[in-house]
Structures are given as C-alpha cells and as structure tokens.
Design an enzyme around this catalytic site. Structure first.
Site, PDB file in Angstrom:
ATOM      1  N   ASP A  16      37.107  38.106  50.296  1.00 56.72           N
ATOM      2  CA  ASP A  16      37.099  37.673  48.900  1.00 56.72           C
ATOM      3  C   ASP A  16      37.853  36.362  48.718  1.00 56.72           C
ATOM      4  OD1 ASP A  16      35.697  39.926  48.151  1.00 56.72           O
ATOM      5  OD2 ASP A  16      37.509  41.116  47.880  1.00 56.72           O
TER       6      ASP A  16
ATOM      7  N   ASP B 214      38.109  44.059  43.433  1.00 60.81           N
ATOM      8  CA  ASP B 214      37.069  44.276  44.421  1.00 60.81           C
ATOM      9  C   ASP B 214      36.997  45.788  44.608  1.00 60.81           C
ATOM     10  OD1 ASP B 214      35.437  44.025  46.791  1.00 60.81           O
ATOM     11  OD2 ASP B 214      37.278  44.402  47.922  1.00 60.81           O
TER      12      ASP B 214
ATOM     13  N   ASP C 157      40.108  41.604  48.993  1.00 63.30           N
ATOM     14  CA  ASP C 157      40.329  41.457  50.417  1.00 63.30           C
ATOM     15  C   ASP C 157      40.685  39.991  50.698  1.00 63.30           C
ATOM     16  OD1 ASP C 157      39.331  40.613  53.078  1.00 63.30           O
ATOM     17  OD2 ASP C 157      38.869  42.749  53.271  1.00 63.30           O
TER      18      ASP C 157
END
Lengths: 57, 660
Positions: B555, B356, B551
């Site tokens: 996520d 990410d 995260d």
C-alpha cells in the site's frame, strides 16, 4: 515426464505447463493461454474434431 | 576479525555524546559563574553596606569578578549572539548578551565616574548564572527525553554465545554473522534476530512491541534482538545482526525523526527572530521613554536590561519540537515507530481513517472458517492440496493438521488455474476447488450444497468444494476473518468522530463480509495499488485530511498519498516500508495508542505556546515599568526567563510520564 497432446493445436505439452483445464473429470494440457481459452469456449469441438492448429494462426 | 559490521550502540551514541558535551560545557561555565556571582552578591549586599569594604574597592573588585563572569561563562551567549548576527538574525543569545552587556557597560562607566546613579554589578552575573542554570537543567531533561530510543540500543547484549564445533564461543556482537547458531539462556537478552532452532521458553518482547505478556517461543518461531528470554533456553539461527536487526532499525529511524527539522520549526524560528527584534525595539523605546520622563540614566538602563533579559523567545521556539521529540520517544516505548514527527501533529487533524483489509483489519492468512465435511473426505482433500502452494490449499492442509487428520501421498497431481487442484489419492479421484472445478469433474451440487455456498458467500467467505470420484463430499468456507481487536479499534475510531473507509484489492464479496462484521459503511473493493491512492485523494477532497492504515509495501502509494500513512509492521525490513508511522508490533490496537498520543502531544504543544505567549505578554510590560511602583530588576527578570523555558521543557517531558 509424461507428455500430452494439446487438444487445440496438436502440440506436445509437458504436465508442468501452467495451462490446464478440467473437462468431464479429465485434465487437458495446453501450450498457451490462447489454446486453453479456445478449448474452454467449446471443448466438444476439439475433442470430436481433433486439433485444429493454433487458434490465432 | 570482521569490522564491516557496525554495532548498534556505538552508532547510536553520537548525538548522546554531543548532548553530554553540551551538558558538560554548561556545567563548567556554571561552576565558574555561580561562586563568582555569589562573591559579588556578598561584596555588594553585605560587606560594602556594613563598611567592611571601601566603596572603591567594592566597585573594582566587583567589576573584576563581573568581567570574568561576563566573558567566560557569559561568552556562550556573546558567541551565540555574534553567530546569529552574522546570519542576519537574532535569538535568545542576542537578548541575553545585550541585556548583560548593557548592565556591565553601565557599571564600568560608573566606576570610571563617567555616569552617575547606581552601579548594578551583580545584575549581569546573576542573569548569566540563572540562565546557565536553567539551560543546564533543560539539557538534563532533554537528554532524558530521548532516552527511550537510546535505551532500545542498550537492550541488545554486547556479546553472544555462538555454537561452533560442538562447543560455545563467546563472540563480540559485531563478529556474529547471519547463519551462526546462538545460544541464549534463561534471563539473558537475545542478541540477534533469528529463528529458533532448538529449545523453547517465554520471551519478554515488551521493549519491541509494548505488549507486556511474555510469549512462548519454540522451534520455527522468530525472535528479535533486544527481547529477553525469561526461562528455558533457545538456540537461535541468526538472520539479522547488529545494525540490521529490527531493534537497531527502529532506533535509527526514531532518532532520525527526533533529529529531523520540522517544517513548523522554520516558522517558529522566523517568528522568534522577529520577536527578538521587536524586543530590542521595545528595550530601546523603554530607555528613551524613561529618559524623556526625566528618570535618572541608571533607572532607564535598568529597565532596558530587564526587558532584554525577561523576554523569552526560546519558550516559543522550544514548544513544538520538544513536545514532538518526547512524543516520538514515548511512541517507541509503545511499539510504535514514528518516522515523521510531524505525523503526530497531523494526526489530530484527520477526518478520515482508511483501512486496508487484508493483513490490516484481518490477519492476512486465509483459513478454513467453516467446514461441512467428514474426516475421511477431509484427509483426501488435504492430501490433494498438500503439494500446492496456493494460500487456499495451505489453509485446507493446516485445517486438517489442526484436527490431526493425516494427509497421504498423491499421484497425478494437477493444479488448475482459476479452479483448484485434482489428484489421485489411494486410487480415488479427488478434486478440491470452486464451482467451475465441480463442473469440470462432472459432479453435481445438491440444493443443500448450493444453499451452503450462497450462505458462505453472503458472509464474505469463499466456498470450496471437495469432489471425490465424481461426487461432492464436502463444502469448506475459506476466509480471512477480522482480527480479534478489529471491531474494538474501528468502534473507537468511529467514536472519535472519524469517517471510516475500507480499501481493498479483494473482491467485493469478501470486502463486504469484513465490512459488515465491523460495521463499516464505506467499502472500495477490487482496487489496484494505484486505485487505492486515487480513492485516498477522493476521500481527501470529500472529507478532509486522511490517515491510511495499510501494508507498508503493497500500500506504499496510498500511504504516501494520505496525510498520515500508518504501516502495519511485518517484522521485516522496516526501513523499506512506506508510512509516516510504523506499528512495529503489528498490533492493530496500537492505532488507538497512536491517536491518544497524538492528542496528548498536540495539547502539550498548545499549552506550551499559550504559556509562552502569556508569559511574554505579562512580564515584558512589567519589565518596561508600565506598572507603577513595580520594578523588575534584571536578575529577577533572568530568573523568570530561566524558569519559563524550564517550564516548557518540563511540560513537554511530562508526555513521557503520562499513560497512553
């Protein structure tokens, strides 16, 4: 709190509205997203011609 | 007194107590079996051959002692065998029980003059003693193997100095509530999670983050229970206490991971059950083969007992779980919480690492990266932005503060969605925002400013303009630059041969900027959380197993979709975060530690399994008597077995001692 006239529909709007835009250095306040979007498309139409009522009515 | 708050340490000690009870049981049995076995040895090998005891007395005295060993210390194996048999399976205990009972029964029959040959009174007790000794050592190592996690709980002091009515009250940690102000002095452990209200000092956070360098903590900073104040003093407003503190959550989750049954273990158990049946078959065949070769009965029985005792399915069964347990423990010491032990094994098989962007490869907080503005204009811009909570506005205000530029009071503040802010500052009309705002303010961008904006965009940052009284007076680049360690981590992951992919909900421009800075070729931008999960699926189909780093909250879907989900710790409620692994410290570099540890654990498992196979493959045929002239007596077989499972345990334990 100061109130303003929505230039699209003519309603009274508070300054705390989330729908605002800036045109020629001046802030305009709207009652709804529809009014703001209608204004953004053609600001002069509403500034010259005055409020036209709700754009989706 | 409030009793509803559970205190970390007592809660975490349950399985330690179970392990210690087991250790005590083994010790008690060993204390009986070892001296009795020694006595039998002395009688059989010393007193009787020298004629100090008549044969008959030797036999019955030895048998009496052997009976005690067989049915008190040895009861552990018989009980285990019966339990396994009831579940229609067989295990280690089955083999030990069968092996020792065979030797015992033969000796008993011999004493009753029902069979001839030689008795082997000492074999059964020797096997029992040696295996108990092996298990006792193993239990001791095992207890230490998960000590890292238990040590965590011990770091939290049991008492706290709470400030009340101007004085200090010493409270048990269970009585401290969120909102209490807790005083910590130099050299003391910090008892609660909270925010520093007063004082300052260097805090050793190594236990939580693996980071050895102490950090300066001052008012407004977050401090965590289980860390240690090295100097100065702190008054901390408690936010989380007891079982809710981060350290207690980490300890609880790591312990759950250590206790959890791994899917591979069911397979291992099945294999070792089959293996046990095969060994019983081999033992019976050994007996039959020796008898058919016209060997005396005692020779046949001796070989059969040796086969039963030497075979060690336990080493096979121990190999994987033991290594993983030690690996989870080792990870905890490095500020990496492994919630799912299997992840350590799976990590060695991944082909892709997907990152990410925001908050993972970057710090996650937008800031002013470049500024083309004078201090007066910046002061006006910061003033106009001051009332706004927008991340870009916060970045501008912070930047001004960092330059000691003071913001002043504003009038007619307006925040315009998708544009920026406008306000009147000291009678001047100030706007801060994007190109649309500039247009709305009736201002014009000069060619130089337009070029600046294009350059800023090309680097992946967002250009922001400051308009004062209808004129553009400054350009700022706002961005979330990569973390300092991001390039090193990405390069190392690439060097390990993994494909790297960047997944972000942000626009393509900012994603490409970060990707370029880090040399990442594959970028997926404008993704909603569900889209990230879809991309993870696509990556899986294209390259193979995927690890997703992101995260733990935003996520979550993608982390669950990935073969291994790695969450960047945010210091918040980690129990709510998704992911098989949580980097508690929030340091990206921990990814590398995790990958190295995974490799270490997998190599360890491979070695152990190979060792266990080789051991059985070599020593079972020896025990059968396939090698002419070589007879493995049951007591030596027992010694070999005990050493074998001890080897596996010690090897797994070595993970704890290695550098990662």
């Amino acid at each position: 709190m100061a109130t303003h006239i929505d230039p699209v529909c003519g309603m009274e709007v508070g300054e705390d509205t989330a729908f605002k835009t800036l045109y020629k250095g001046k802030v305009y306040y709207f009652c709804s997203r529809q009014c703001k979007e209608a204004f953004d498309k053609d600001p002069e139409r509403y500034l010259k011609g005055g409020p036209r009522g709700m754009p989706h009515h | 007194m409030p009793c509803d708050v559970k205190v970390g340490p007592s809660d975490l000690d349950v399985d330690r107590r179970a392990a210690e009870a087991d250790l005590r049981d083994l010790r008690d049995r060993l204390l009986t079996s070892a001296p009795l076995t020694a006595a039998i040895m002395i009688i059989v090998w010393f007193l009787q051959p020298r004629g100090l005891l008549p044969l008959n007395v030797t036999l019955w005295l030895g048998l009496a002692l052997a009976t005690v060993v067989q049915f008190y210390p040895g009861w552990r194996f018989i009980k285990g065998a019966v339990r396994a048999f009831r579940n229609s399976t067989a295990n280690m205990d089955t083999l030990v029980a069968l092996g020792t009972l065979t030797a015992y029964a033969y000796s008993l029959l011999y004493a009753l003059h029902l069979v001839g040959g030689e008795p082997f009174l000492d074999s059964g007790p020797a096997v029992i003693t040696l295996i108990l000794l092996g298990r006792w050592l193993e239990a001791k190592v095992r207890l230490r193997a998960s000590s890292g996690v238990r040590e965590l709980a011990k770091l939290v002091p049991s008492r706290a100095r709470v400030i009340a009515d101007g004085g200090e009250v010493i409270m048990g940690i269970g009585e401290v509530k969120p909102g209490h102000r807790v005083m910590v002095k130099a050299g003391e452990g910090i008892p609660v999670d909270g925010i520093v209200d007063e004082g300052s000092g260097y805090v050793d956070e190594s236990a939580m983050t693996g980071e050895p360098a102490p950090r300066l903590r001052k008012p407004g900073d977050v401090v965590l229970a289980g860390t240690r104040l090295l100097n100065g003093y702190l008054v901390i407003r408690a936010t989380r206490v007891g079982e809710f503190s981060l350290i207690a959550q980490v300890a609880r989750l790591a312990k759950e991971a250590q206790a959890a049954r791994l899917p591979i273990q069911s397979m291992v158990d099945k294999v070792s059950a089959y293996f046990t049946w095969v060994i019983i078959g081999v033992a019976v065949a050994t007996l039959a083969a020796w008898l058919s070769l016209k060997a005396p009965l005692y020779v046949a029985v001796l070989h059969m007992a040796s086969v039963l005792v030497v075979a060690c399915p336990c080493a096979l069964g121990l190999a994987t779980p033991m290594s993983i347990m030690v690996g989870v423990d080792r990870a905890t010491q490095e500020g990496v919480l492994v919630r799912n032990g299997e992840a350590l094994e799976k990590l060695s098989k991944i082909r892709v690492m997907a990152f990410d962007k925001t908050g993972t490869l970057t710090e996650g907080n937008p800031r002013v990266v470049k500024a083309f503005i004078n201090d007066d204009a910046l002061a006006l811009a910061a003033s106009a932005e001051y009332p706004s909570n927008h991340p870009i506005a916060r970045a501008v205000v912070q930047y001004a503060e960092s330059l000691k530029v003071k913001a002043t009071k504003v009038e007619e503040f307006n925040q315009l969605e998708g544009m920026g802010v406008v306000a009147v500052v000291n009678g001047r009309n100030v706007g801060v925002g994007n190109a649309k705002l500039v247009e709305g303010m009736e201002a014009k961008l000069s060619p130089r400013e337009e070029q600046l904006a294009r350059d800023i965009e090309a680097e992946g940052y967002t250009p922001i303009f400051v308009v004062i009284d209808g004129e553009v007076k400054g350009v700022l680049a706002i961005g979330d630059p990569p973390r300092a360690e991001a390039a090193e981590v990405v390069n190392e992951v690439r060097r390990l041969g993994l494909h790297i992919s960047l997944l972000t909900g942000d626009s393509e421009g900012s994603a490409l900027g970060v990707a370029k800075a880090l040399g990442i070729g594959e970028v997926h931008a404008n993704l909603m959380p569900d889209d990230k999960a879809r991309v993870v699926r696509e990556l899986k189909a294209k390259y193979g197993a995927v690890a997703m780093v992101g995260d733990g909250i935003n996520d979550a879907v993608a982390l669950n979709e990935a073969d291994v989900g790695v969450a960047m710790g945010t210091g918040s409620d980690i129990a709510k975060e998704a992911g098989d692994v949580i980097l508690v410290s929030g340091r990206l570099r921990s990814i590398l530690t995790l990958l190295r540890l995974s490799k270490l654990v997998v190599n360890n498992i491979k070695f152990n399994i190979a060792y266990a196979f080789a051991y059985n493959l070599i020593l079972v045929p020896v025990a059968v008597g396939l090698i002419p002239g070589l007879t493995l007596r049951p007591e030596l077989a027992g010694l070999a077995m005990a050493l074998s499972s001890l080897t596996v345990t010690m090897n797994a334990y070595s993970i704890k001692l290695r550098r990662v």
